[in-house]
Design a protein around this motif. Structure first.
Motif, PDB file in Angstrom:
ATOM      1  N   SER A   1     -40.645 -68.925 -50.125  1.00 55.41           N
ATOM      2  CA  SER A   1     -41.011 -68.778 -48.718  1.00 55.41           C
ATOM      3  C   SER A   1     -39.961 -68.047 -47.891  1.00 55.41           C
ATOM      4  O   SER A   1     -40.273 -67.120 -47.173  1.00 55.41           O
ATOM      5  N   SER A   2     -38.711 -68.460 -47.974  1.00 55.60           N
ATOM      6  CA  SER A   2     -37.709 -67.833 -47.128  1.00 55.60           C
ATOM      7  C   SER A   2     -36.341 -67.950 -47.779  1.00 55.60           C
ATOM      8  O   SER A   2     -35.973 -68.997 -48.294  1.00 55.60           O
ATOM      9  N   THR A   3     -35.598 -66.875 -47.711  1.00 60.17           N
ATOM     10  CA  THR A   3     -34.271 -66.891 -48.311  1.00 60.17           C
ATOM     11  C   THR A   3     -33.171 -67.048 -47.269  1.00 60.17           C
ATOM     12  O   THR A   3     -32.080 -67.497 -47.589  1.00 60.17           O
ATOM     13  N   HIS A   4     -33.452 -66.709 -46.024  1.00 55.44           N
ATOM     14  CA  HIS A   4     -32.413 -66.772 -44.997  1.00 55.44           C
ATOM     15  C   HIS A   4     -32.422 -68.078 -44.205  1.00 55.44           C
ATOM     16  O   HIS A   4     -31.549 -68.306 -43.387  1.00 55.44           O
ATOM     17  N   VAL A   5     -33.379 -68.952 -44.452  1.00 54.08           N
ATOM     18  CA  VAL A   5     -33.456 -70.236 -43.756  1.00 54.08           C
ATOM     19  C   VAL A   5     -33.277 -71.346 -44.783  1.00 54.08           C
ATOM     20  O   VAL A   5     -33.906 -71.332 -45.838  1.00 54.08           O
ATOM     21  N   SER A   6     -32.400 -72.299 -44.467  1.00 50.95           N
ATOM     22  CA  SER A   6     -32.263 -73.447 -45.366  1.00 50.95           C
ATOM     23  C   SER A   6     -33.230 -74.533 -44.883  1.00 50.95           C
ATOM     24  O   SER A   6     -33.024 -75.138 -43.830  1.00 50.95           O
TER      25      SER A   6
ATOM     26  N   GLY B   1     -42.103 -71.269 -39.723  1.00 54.69           N
ATOM     27  CA  GLY B   1     -42.912 -70.419 -40.582  1.00 54.69           C
ATOM     28  C   GLY B   1     -42.999 -70.898 -42.019  1.00 54.69           C
ATOM     29  O   GLY B   1     -44.072 -70.916 -42.624  1.00 54.69           O
ATOM     30  N   TRP B   2     -41.876 -71.307 -42.592  1.00 56.52           N
ATOM     31  CA  TRP B   2     -41.889 -71.753 -43.986  1.00 56.52           C
ATOM     32  C   TRP B   2     -42.710 -73.024 -44.141  1.00 56.52           C
ATOM     33  O   TRP B   2     -43.310 -73.253 -45.201  1.00 56.52           O
ATOM     34  N   GLU B   3     -42.774 -73.849 -43.079  1.00 56.19           N
ATOM     35  CA  GLU B   3     -43.553 -75.086 -43.150  1.00 56.19           C
ATOM     36  C   GLU B   3     -45.047 -74.788 -43.207  1.00 56.19           C
ATOM     37  O   GLU B   3     -45.789 -75.429 -43.953  1.00 56.19           O
ATOM     38  N   VAL B   4     -45.483 -73.799 -42.452  1.00 55.06           N
ATOM     39  CA  VAL B   4     -46.899 -73.433 -42.464  1.00 55.06           C
ATOM     40  C   VAL B   4     -47.294 -72.911 -43.842  1.00 55.06           C
ATOM     41  O   VAL B   4     -48.349 -73.269 -44.377  1.00 55.06           O
ATOM     42  N   LYS B   5     -46.433 -72.104 -44.440  1.00 55.21           N
ATOM     43  CA  LYS B   5     -46.716 -71.591 -45.787  1.00 55.21           C
ATOM     44  C   LYS B   5     -46.811 -72.736 -46.791  1.00 55.21           C
ATOM     45  O   LYS B   5     -47.695 -72.758 -47.651  1.00 55.21           O
ATOM     46  N   ALA B   6     -45.904 -73.694 -46.689  1.00 56.26           N
ATOM     47  CA  ALA B   6     -45.913 -74.826 -47.613  1.00 56.26           C
ATOM     48  C   ALA B   6     -47.146 -75.703 -47.394  1.00 56.26           C
ATOM     49  O   ALA B   6     -47.738 -76.205 -48.358  1.00 56.26           O
TER      50      ALA B   6
END
Length: 158
Positions: free
Chosen positions: A74-79, A36-41
């Motif tokens: 984007s995300s705080t719980h995923v490194s 998910g964070w990759e799609v946002k980036a």
């Protein structure tokens, strides 16, 4: 006056170096398995594939070395790992064809561009044969000649 970029609307990034260093024999379209964070980036334009290449393991294709810079919000719980190996989604026949060419004939498999198709991220892959130094010089010479020819035609029309 600022020049407009020639990048199409749906294109995310392109690997211009690949067309300079390789003869592209055939192209394929592959999907990318992303988090998910990759799609946002990627939507924010934070992806580069200039140093990326494709590897094959266990009859699967992976995009190795593509850099997606994570967003701070984007995300705080995923490194996030910005250069992790991402799985390419191809048909079995396409993977077998690519693997056969890479293993036997001395071809390389390189990513050419990434783009949006509907709401999915696709990667254009090229089955490529490496250029020698004299081939690169010839390509540049031909490109310069075509450019000079076009300039000459424009001057004649004016």
């Amino acid at each position: 006056m600022s020049k407009k970029s020639k990048k199409p609307e749906n294109q995310i990034c392109a690997n211009k170096k690949a067309r300079h260093e390789y003869f592209i024999e055939e192209t394929f379209e592959a999907g990318l398995s992303l988090q998910g964070w990759e799609v946002k980036a990627i939507r924010a334009g934070k992806m580069t594939i200039t140093e990326a290449y494709i590897i094959f393991r266990n009859n699967e294709a992976f995009l190795f070395g593509a850099h997606i810079q994570p967003l701070l919000s984007s995300s705080t719980h995923v490194s996030p790992d910005s250069i992790r190996t991402r799985k390419l989604l191809l048909n079995r026949r396409e993977i077998e064809k690519l693997m056969g060419a890479v293993n036997q004939k001395g071809y390389a498999c390189v990513p050419l561009s990434c783009y949006w198709k509907n709401s999915l991220v696709k990667c254009q892959i090229g089955l490529a044969l490496g250029k020698k130094q004299h081939d690169k010089r010839k390509t540049l010479k031909d490109r310069d000649w075509e450019r000079d020819k076009q300039r000459g035609f424009k001057k004649d029309l004016d």
